[in-house]
Design a protein around this motif. Sequence first.
Motif, mmCIF file in Angstrom:
data_model
loop_
_atom_site.group_PDB
_atom_site.id
_atom_site.type_symbol
_atom_site.label_atom_id
_atom_site.label_comp_id
_atom_site.label_asym_id
_atom_site.label_seq_id
_atom_site.Cartn_x
_atom_site.Cartn_y
_atom_site.Cartn_z
ATOM 1 N N GLY A 52 0.800 -1.228 0.000
ATOM 2 C CA GLY A 52 0.000 0.000 0.000
ATOM 3 C C GLY A 52 0.832 1.277 0.000
ATOM 4 O O GLY A 52 0.284 2.372 0.033
ATOM 5 N N THR A 53 2.178 1.154 -0.098
ATOM 6 C CA THR A 53 3.021 2.360 -0.075
ATOM 7 C C THR A 53 2.725 3.277 -1.263
ATOM 8 O O THR A 53 2.705 4.501 -1.115
ATOM 9 N N CYS A 54 2.484 2.699 -2.441
ATOM 10 C CA CYS A 54 2.229 3.542 -3.626
ATOM 11 C C CYS A 54 0.969 4.376 -3.457
ATOM 12 O O CYS A 54 0.875 5.478 -3.998
ATOM 13 N N GLY A 58 2.891 7.388 -3.960
ATOM 14 C CA GLY A 58 2.953 7.417 -5.428
ATOM 15 C C GLY A 58 4.163 6.675 -5.978
ATOM 16 O O GLY A 58 4.374 6.643 -7.191
ATOM 17 N N VAL A 59 4.974 6.098 -5.079
ATOM 18 C CA VAL A 59 6.179 5.389 -5.527
ATOM 19 C C VAL A 59 6.203 3.989 -4.928
ATOM 20 O O VAL A 59 5.950 3.811 -3.735
ATOM 21 N N CYS A 107 -5.687 5.823 -9.571
ATOM 22 C CA CYS A 107 -5.518 7.196 -10.087
ATOM 23 C C CYS A 107 -5.879 7.314 -11.564
ATOM 24 O O CYS A 107 -5.653 8.362 -12.164
ATOM 25 N N GLN A 108 -6.413 6.208 -12.133
ATOM 26 C CA GLN A 108 -6.802 6.228 -13.553
ATOM 27 C C GLN A 108 -5.646 6.791 -14.401
ATOM 28 O O GLN A 108 -5.815 7.704 -15.216
ATOM 29 N N PHE A 213 -3.495 13.661 -5.666
ATOM 30 C CA PHE A 213 -3.536 13.451 -7.118
ATOM 31 C C PHE A 213 -4.944 13.741 -7.652
ATOM 32 O O PHE A 213 -5.123 14.472 -8.633
ATOM 33 N N TRP A 214 -5.951 13.195 -6.985
ATOM 34 C CA TRP A 214 -7.351 13.392 -7.407
ATOM 35 C C TRP A 214 -7.766 14.856 -7.274
ATOM 36 O O TRP A 214 -8.472 15.384 -8.129
#
Length: 220
Positions: A52-54, A58-59, A107-108, A213-214
């Motif tokens: 679940g880190t991403c 985001g990485v 994040c599509q 991001f959203w």
Amino acid sequence: MKIIGLVASPHGEQSSTRRLVSAILDGAQKAGAQVELVDLAKARIGYCVACGTCYKTGVCPIPDEFNGIYARVKAADGVVWGSPDYFQTVSAQMKAYIDRQADGIHCQMMDGKYGCAVSVAGGPSFQEVVDYLNGVFVAMGGSVVGGVGASASNPGSMDTAEIKARDLGRELVKSIAERRVYPDQEPVHCAMRERFRHLVNLNKDVWAHEFKFWKDKGWL
Ligand SMILES: Cc1cc2nc3c(=O)[nH]c(=O)nc-3n(C[C@H](O)[C@H](O)[C@H](O)COP(=O)(O)O)c2cc1C
């Protein structure tokens, strides 16, 4: 315009899947795109460990070649996914790559990108693999332009598919240039957007990266 092709066959230069992905890239290049082919089977890409880190940063924290390849995919306008048919689905190399994009579906991340899929099977079952790959691409927000496959045991099948692949490469470039909309894919995009809007909102305190991001996209 950049188009990246990912091939997930361990057959290297001898791969039939690679032959078709290369034909798509060749068609795209002749139509003016800048192209790159990545051999996923040669890259070190481990399994997603569902940490679940991403979602939070985001990485992906796994120190292998995934992040570099994913960054190049995110910078491309078009994406070609190619996998041989292994037991009626994609190869393990392709599945490992797909799973590592866990933040990519939330994040599509393929939104605004155009893609197409390739599969070669020993028998006649390549289409279900093409459909699976294209289905994942649409679920990640991307627009699918088409697909091509072949049966390695059917003489002439590869030659016909190679011609179709070159045309598909040119079509991919046209779709990107015209920002084509595919009305049949819109309901999937809407449903995925709705589903992940809810999920990202629900987890906004822990998924800091995805919430931002959203918000930055103006999708909340
Ligand atoms: C582990 C494994 C599983 C396979 N499973 C199937 C299958 O379920 N159906 C099929 O038609 N061909 C199957 N094949 C054959 C490959 O799809 C076929 O050889 C294909 O041409 C390989 O493409 P490539 O040259 O790009 O690697 C399998 C091959 C391997 C090695």
